[in-house]
Write a protein that holds these residues in place. Structure first.
Motif, short mmCIF file in Angstrom:
data_model
loop_
_atom_site.label_atom_id
_atom_site.label_comp_id
_atom_site.label_asym_id
_atom_site.label_seq_id
_atom_site.Cartn_x
_atom_site.Cartn_y
_atom_site.Cartn_z
N LEU B 423 0.83 -1.21 0.00
CA LEU B 423 0.00 0.00 0.00
C LEU B 423 0.87 1.26 0.00
O LEU B 423 0.51 2.27 -0.60
CB LEU B 423 -0.94 0.00 1.21
N PHE B 424 2.03 1.15 0.65
CA PHE B 424 2.98 2.26 0.57
C PHE B 424 3.34 2.52 -0.89
O PHE B 424 3.34 3.64 -1.38
CB PHE B 424 4.23 1.94 1.39
N ALA B 425 3.64 1.42 -1.59
CA ALA B 425 4.11 1.55 -2.96
C ALA B 425 3.03 2.12 -3.88
O ALA B 425 3.33 2.85 -4.82
CB ALA B 425 4.57 0.19 -3.48
N VAL B 426 1.76 1.80 -3.57
CA VAL B 426 0.69 2.35 -4.40
C VAL B 426 0.73 3.88 -4.34
O VAL B 426 0.47 4.57 -5.31
CB VAL B 426 -0.68 1.81 -3.92
N MET B 427 1.11 4.40 -3.16
CA MET B 427 1.17 5.86 -3.01
C MET B 427 2.49 6.43 -3.50
O MET B 427 2.58 7.61 -3.81
CB MET B 427 0.95 6.23 -1.54
N PHE B 428 3.53 5.60 -3.50
CA PHE B 428 4.87 6.10 -3.77
C PHE B 428 5.32 5.71 -5.17
O PHE B 428 6.49 5.75 -5.49
CB PHE B 428 5.83 5.48 -2.73
N GLY B 429 4.37 5.33 -6.04
CA GLY B 429 4.77 4.73 -7.30
C GLY B 429 5.55 5.62 -8.24
O GLY B 429 4.98 6.39 -9.01
N ASP B 430 6.86 5.55 -8.16
CA ASP B 430 7.71 6.21 -9.15
C ASP B 430 8.98 5.39 -9.26
O ASP B 430 9.69 5.20 -8.28
CB ASP B 430 8.03 7.64 -8.71
N PHE B 431 9.22 4.90 -10.46
CA PHE B 431 10.34 3.99 -10.67
C PHE B 431 11.66 4.60 -10.22
O PHE B 431 12.45 3.95 -9.53
CB PHE B 431 10.39 3.62 -12.15
N GLY B 432 11.88 5.85 -10.57
CA GLY B 432 13.16 6.49 -10.25
C GLY B 432 13.36 6.63 -8.75
O GLY B 432 14.40 6.26 -8.21
N HIS B 433 12.35 7.17 -8.07
CA HIS B 433 12.45 7.32 -6.61
C HIS B 433 12.59 5.97 -5.94
O HIS B 433 13.31 5.84 -4.95
CB HIS B 433 11.24 8.07 -6.07
N ALA B 434 11.91 4.97 -6.48
CA ALA B 434 11.98 3.64 -5.89
C ALA B 434 13.39 3.08 -6.01
O ALA B 434 13.88 2.42 -5.09
CB ALA B 434 10.99 2.71 -6.56
N ILE B 435 14.05 3.36 -7.15
CA ILE B 435 15.41 2.84 -7.33
C ILE B 435 16.35 3.49 -6.31
O ILE B 435 17.20 2.81 -5.72
CB ILE B 435 15.89 3.10 -8.77
N ILE B 436 16.17 4.78 -6.07
CA ILE B 436 17.01 5.45 -5.06
C ILE B 436 16.81 4.80 -3.70
O ILE B 436 17.75 4.46 -2.99
CB ILE B 436 16.66 6.95 -4.98
N MET B 437 15.54 4.57 -3.38
CA MET B 437 15.23 3.97 -2.09
C MET B 437 15.77 2.54 -2.01
O MET B 437 16.31 2.12 -0.98
CB MET B 437 13.71 3.95 -1.93
N LEU B 438 15.64 1.83 -3.11
CA LEU B 438 16.12 0.45 -3.14
C LEU B 438 17.63 0.41 -2.92
O LEU B 438 18.13 -0.42 -2.16
CB LEU B 438 15.76 -0.18 -4.48
N SER B 439 18.35 1.32 -3.57
CA SER B 439 19.81 1.29 -3.38
C SER B 439 20.17 1.60 -1.94
O SER B 439 21.09 0.99 -1.38
CB SER B 439 20.53 2.26 -4.31
N ALA B 440 19.42 2.54 -1.33
CA ALA B 440 19.70 2.86 0.07
C ALA B 440 19.46 1.63 0.95
O ALA B 440 20.27 1.30 1.81
CB ALA B 440 18.83 4.02 0.53
N ALA B 441 18.34 0.95 0.70
CA ALA B 441 18.00 -0.22 1.52
C ALA B 441 19.03 -1.32 1.34
O ALA B 441 19.49 -1.94 2.30
CB ALA B 441 16.61 -0.73 1.17
N ILE B 442 19.43 -1.56 0.08
CA ILE B 442 20.40 -2.62 -0.18
C ILE B 442 21.74 -2.27 0.46
O ILE B 442 22.40 -3.12 1.05
CB ILE B 442 20.53 -2.87 -1.70
N ALA B 443 22.10 -0.98 0.38
CA ALA B 443 23.37 -0.57 1.00
C ALA B 443 23.33 -0.81 2.50
O ALA B 443 24.30 -1.31 3.09
CB ALA B 443 23.63 0.90 0.71
N MET B 444 22.20 -0.49 3.12
CA MET B 444 22.11 -0.69 4.57
C MET B 444 22.20 -2.17 4.94
O MET B 444 22.72 -2.53 5.97
CB MET B 444 20.79 -0.11 5.09
N ILE B 445 21.66 -3.01 4.04
CA ILE B 445 21.70 -4.44 4.35
C ILE B 445 23.09 -5.00 4.05
O ILE B 445 23.60 -5.84 4.79
CB ILE B 445 20.60 -5.18 3.57
N TYR B 446 23.71 -4.49 3.00
CA TYR B 446 25.03 -5.01 2.64
C TYR B 446 26.06 -4.64 3.70
O TYR B 446 26.88 -5.46 4.10
CB TYR B 446 25.44 -4.46 1.27
#
Lengths: 74, 859
Positions: B423-446
């Motif tokens: 449901l968050f994603a339904v409101m936040f749907g933007d591929f570019g912003h999602a990629i930024i967020m994804l890289s941040a999340a992956i970096a935190m996990i790595y």
């Protein structure tokens, strides 16, 4: 390519994915977590795709714009 | 019964156990259980004050050791010695034996004495050093003054016995005179020399002037370097003064005044040779003192350095030890049998592990008395124990922030793992912003391990939710593709279903309408990019997103409602199924389920081909309630629509009395039937054997042993059993059900409307990113030449950082909060009761993690 019947193809695909995630979820304490999360995610995504596809299946209005260049038109 | 496997689906099975442990190994047992972290001990001495408990002495002693350790730490901070922090991931501390703890406490006692002795002598030496320094300054300053004065002493009238003598003798006449070395004493002039605080010099001068009526000569000079006050380590500026006056009494007065003004008076010899000797002496003494001082400090530092190596470990050991004794204080001590009796909640599946741990400890101690662990039956509600792992921890925390699930009800965090990020994603749907967020999340996990040490609070919070961020970003990538939005631009992944045909009379700026292709091809994945940037884009996407919000909300709520069925099945309450779940479901589906079906049906019909005008669904729904049996303006969706709608409406309203009355009347009937058969409520008469009705009120003294019941072999020692005491009260049940019914029916409407936030926020997000683009990048892209180059660099940075700050961080937070609300309110209200209490086992790990005091010792 993508006709109206595509929604049934999509349904078949996600049913297959759901069955796969039911059986392929790693065994153990968290199996229920795997199953529930994977299936829920698959179904949610399908639902969103389905809604978007259906909304455009028989559109009531057509896009209209006045800023197109001549080269773009057919 | 075979124990079920513990899953995250619901709370693990919990059992109440009683432990009988020999007094000698009580501490070892609790330490072992603390390492295990699976037992939540109950306080069996509730009526005993903290001071009267058995192990208060030990705790006091440990408190003292802790104080000493903290003293070392403060000393180390003072001298700037870094503490070697303890990394619990790397070194595991073995649990110490009693003798080790005793040694530690003795050692810290000794060390404390030593360090405080060193500190004392350091301070006295420091004081002496200060005094000597001041004296040296006095000698130096006064000396230079005397040297200056001697040059002119000859000019002063030597004595007043010869009236004829000139007041100023000739310079030449006196040159080479034998009495050239005449001194002040010869003139009966004495002096006082000392050091005074620079701030006081003004008032000092004034007071002297007034009391002596001007009969003095004062000379002063500033000490150029600030002196250090040994008492508080502050630097102060001081002045050296030399006061000359006539007569002993006046001198004594001056001394007194100086002392009362806080000045230090030092003796200075007026003879320059003697003064030189004095300076030499002071210098050598100062050197000695400084040597000793250096040695003392070195010793102190060496001592503290040594302590700093193991201080953290000691601190941890002592905290653990204290926690052990605090836990032991919850145990009941049977003096006659010399055993400790404890009651604890433990996960049933971990009982064998606890049993074997107990066995190990007993064997190691070589005791012949076995430790006994007994499972006892109780009517108390067990705590809710929801097992988590690294991934689910964050999700479980956001659910627990709302409440603790009732014992054994469906864990509300299970669906949240997917629905919340989705449901968050339904409101936040933007591929570019999602990629930024994804890289941040992956970096935190790595870089999980190094980032774990960061203590900056805001980051620690985001880091804690890194897996939530990961799932949110993954879904956002998907919804971004569906919305066909990347930084407010569209992607042309597939050919469009729309064609822009050039009309014959085409001219620049003409308004054109796209035409749908005629072979039934539709854009296969997501929004057709032809809509993007068109004049009527919002018209289309608003209708689409609004309907999507309703459909997703309906799915989410129906799914959540189904959990109430699972809960009712699990708790074996069929009346909850027939009295709540079924009528509720019918009510909800016959209104909103119907609406969803209508939406889907309307989409699937080709209205142009059918030659009918498409009905407005909103009007249809309103008319369904206001004028059942009629259609607005004859807009028909399908044949027989009126009849279906009337039936559905009747069906929905028929559920209201069922919801209202079925459960309370069934419960009353059940209760009456049971009473007719002579059964009575458990709480009404029975009491667990150890505590009979009559000694309910007398306070139980410490160490009062439990009675042992032969048939069950168990007895609850603790009191307050009567909390489950529950009498059937029809009016209460009825009121409860009325509230539930009203709430449910109204919530069906308001919650469905609440899902429209999905549309509103995704619209806001998309429009905001369009505005940001047009205000930065678009301005730069239309410029050419050097200006264009400069502008594109500047605008790119502005656009990029604003994108991250506003669209990813701010909008992301807002979307997350809205999604959180949808989970907490719209979803949880359908099934979760949240009447549980959390399982908080006695565990060293959580204790060390949560302790604020230990934070500075742990790396």
């Amino acid at each position: 390519m993508a006709q109206g019947y595509s929604i049934w193809i999509g349904l078949a695909v996600i049913v297959a994915l759901c069955v796969a995630s039911w059986f392929l979820s790693p065994k153990g304490e968290n199996q229920v977590l795997w199953r529930s999360s994977l299936m829920l995610a698959i179904i949610s995504c399908y639902l969103m795709w389905l809604i978007t596809f259906l909304a455009q299946l028989h559109p009531l209005i057509a896009p209209r714009r006045s800023d197109l260049r001549e080269a773009y038109l057919e | 019964m075979a124990p079920r496997q513990d899953t995250p689906f619901r709370s693990a099975d919990m059992s109440m156990v009683q432990l009988y442990v020999s007094n000698e190994i009580g501490r070892e047992v609790v330490t072992a259980l603390g390492e295990l972290g699976l037992c939540q001990f109950r306080d069996l001495n509730e009526d005993v004050s903290a001071f009267q408990r058995t192990y208060t002495q030990e705790i006091r002693r440990l408190d003292n050791v802790e104080r000493q350790l903290r003293y070392f730490y403060s000393q180390m901070e003072k001298t700037g010695i870094p503490l070697r922090k303890l990394d619990l991931d790397v070194d595991r501390l073995a649990s110490p034996s009693t003798t080790e703890i005793d040694e530690l406490s003795e050692r810290s006692e000794k060390l404390e004495q030593r360090i405080s002795a060193l500190n004392d002598s350091y301070e006295t030496l420091k004081k002496r050093e200060g005094d000597l320094t001041e004296w040296r300054w006095v000698l130096r300053e006064a000396g230079s003054f005397f040297d200056r004065a001697h040059g002119s002493v000859e000019e002063i009238r030597a004595s007043n016995d010869n009236d004829d003598a000139p007041l100023l003798s000739d310079v030449e006449q006196n040159q080479g005179a034998p009495d050239a070395e005449r001194s002040f004493s010869g003139m009966n002039i004495g002096f006082v020399a000392g050091v005074i605080n620079r701030d006081r010099i003004g008032s000092f001068e004034r007071i002297l002037w007034r009391t002596l009526r001007g009969n003095l000569y004062m000379n002063q000079s500033e000490i150029p370097e600030p002196l250090v006050d040994p008492a508080n380590n502050e630097s102060i500026n001081k002045n050296v003064f030399v006061i000359f006056a006539h007569g002993k009494e006046i001198l004594a007065k001056i001394r007194k005044i100086s002392e009362s003004m806080g000045a230090d008076v030092y003796s200075v010899d007026e003879n320059s040779d003697l003064r030189r000797d004095q300076i030499h002496e002071v210098n050598s003494r100062l050197e000695d003192v400084q040597n000793v001082l250096r040695n003392t400090q070195a010793t102190l530092q060496a001592e503290l350095n040594q302590i700093s190596q193991s201080l953290s470990a000691w601190m941890v050991l002592i905290s653990k030890e204290k926690a052990v004794y605090n836990t032991l204080n919850n145990f009941s001590y049977d003096r006659a049998r010399r055993t400790l009796i404890a009651e604890a909640w433990v996960p049933s599946n971990d009982l064998p592990l606890i049993r074997s741990t107990l066995q190990d400890v007993t064997n190691r101690a070589g005791l012949s008395v076995p430790s006994i662990i007994n499972e006892i039956k109780t009517n108390k509600t067990p705590p809710t124990y929801l097992k988590t792992n690294k991934f689910t921890e964050g999700f479980q925390t956001i659910v627990n922030a709302y409440g603790t699930a009732t014992y054994q009800e469906v864990n509300p965090a299970m669906p949240v793992i997917v629905t919340f990020p989705f449901l968050f994603a339904v409101m936040f749907g933007d591929f570019g912003h999602a990629i930024i967020m994804l890289s941040a999340a992956i970096a935190m996990i790595y870089w999980e391990k190094p980032l774990k040490k960061v203590t900056f609070e805001l980051f620690a919070m985001i880091f804690y939710g890194r897996y939530i961020a990961l799932v949110m970003a993954l879904f956002s990538v998907f919804t971004g593709l569906i919305y066909n939005d990347v930084f407010s631009k569209s992607m042309t992944l597939f050919p469009s279903a729309w064609e822009w045909k050039k009309p014959d009379n085409w001219k620049e700026g003409m308004s054109l309408t796209a035409e749908l292709n005629d072979h039934g091809y539709r854009y296969p994945f997501g929004m057709d990019f032809a809509w993007h940037g068109s004049d009527n884009d919002l018209l289309f996407s608003n209708s689409y997103k609004m309907k999507m919000s309703i459909i997703l909300g309906w799915c989410h709520m129906t799914y959540s409602l189904c959990f109430s069925y699972i809960n009712a099945r699990h708790f074996k309450k069929p009346i909850d199924i027939w009295g709540n779940f079924v009528p509720g479901m019918i009510f909800f589906q016959s209104i909103f389920g119907y609406l969803v079906i209508c939406i889907l049906y309307k989409w699937s019909v080709n209205w142009e081909e059918a030659g009918a005008s498409p009905p407005g669904l909103l009007n249809m729904l309103i008319y369904m309630f206001l004028q059942p049996g009629t259609l607005p303006n004859g807009e028909r969706l399908y044949k027989g629509q009126e009849v279906v709608q009337v039936i559905l409406l009747l069906l929905a309203f028929a559920q209201v009395p069922v919801l209202l009355f079925l459960k309370p009347f069934y419960l009353r009937w059940e209760n009456n039937r049971a009473r007719a058969k002579g059964y009575r409520g458990i709480g009404e008469v029975s009491r667990v054997s150890a505590l009979d009705g009559e000694d309910e009120d007398d306070s139980r003294p410490n160490g009062h042993g439990p009675s042992f019941d032969d048939d069950e072999g168990v007895a609850m020692i603790s009191q307050n059993i009567d909390e489950d005491h529950e009498e059937f009260e029809f009016s209460e049940v009825m009121i409860h059900q009325v509230i539930h019914t009203i709430e449910f029916c109204l919530n069906c409407v308001s919650h469905t409307a609440s899902y429209l936030r999905l549309w509103a926020l995704s619209l806001a997000h998309q429009q905001l990113s369009v505005v940001l683009w047009s205000m930065t990048m678009e301005l730069a892209l239309v410029k050419t030449g050097v200006l264009g180059v400069i502008m594109i660099v500047v605008c790119f940075y502005a656009w990029f950082f604003l994108s991250i700050a506003i669209l990813v961080c701010m909008e992301g937070t807002s979307a997350m909060l809205h999604s959180l609300r949808l989970a907490w309110v719209e979803s949880f209200s359908k099934f979760a009761e949240f009447a549980g209490w959390p399982f908080q086992p006695f565990s060293f790990d959580t204790m060390l993690e949560e302790s604020e005091e230990l934070k500075e010792y742990l790396g």
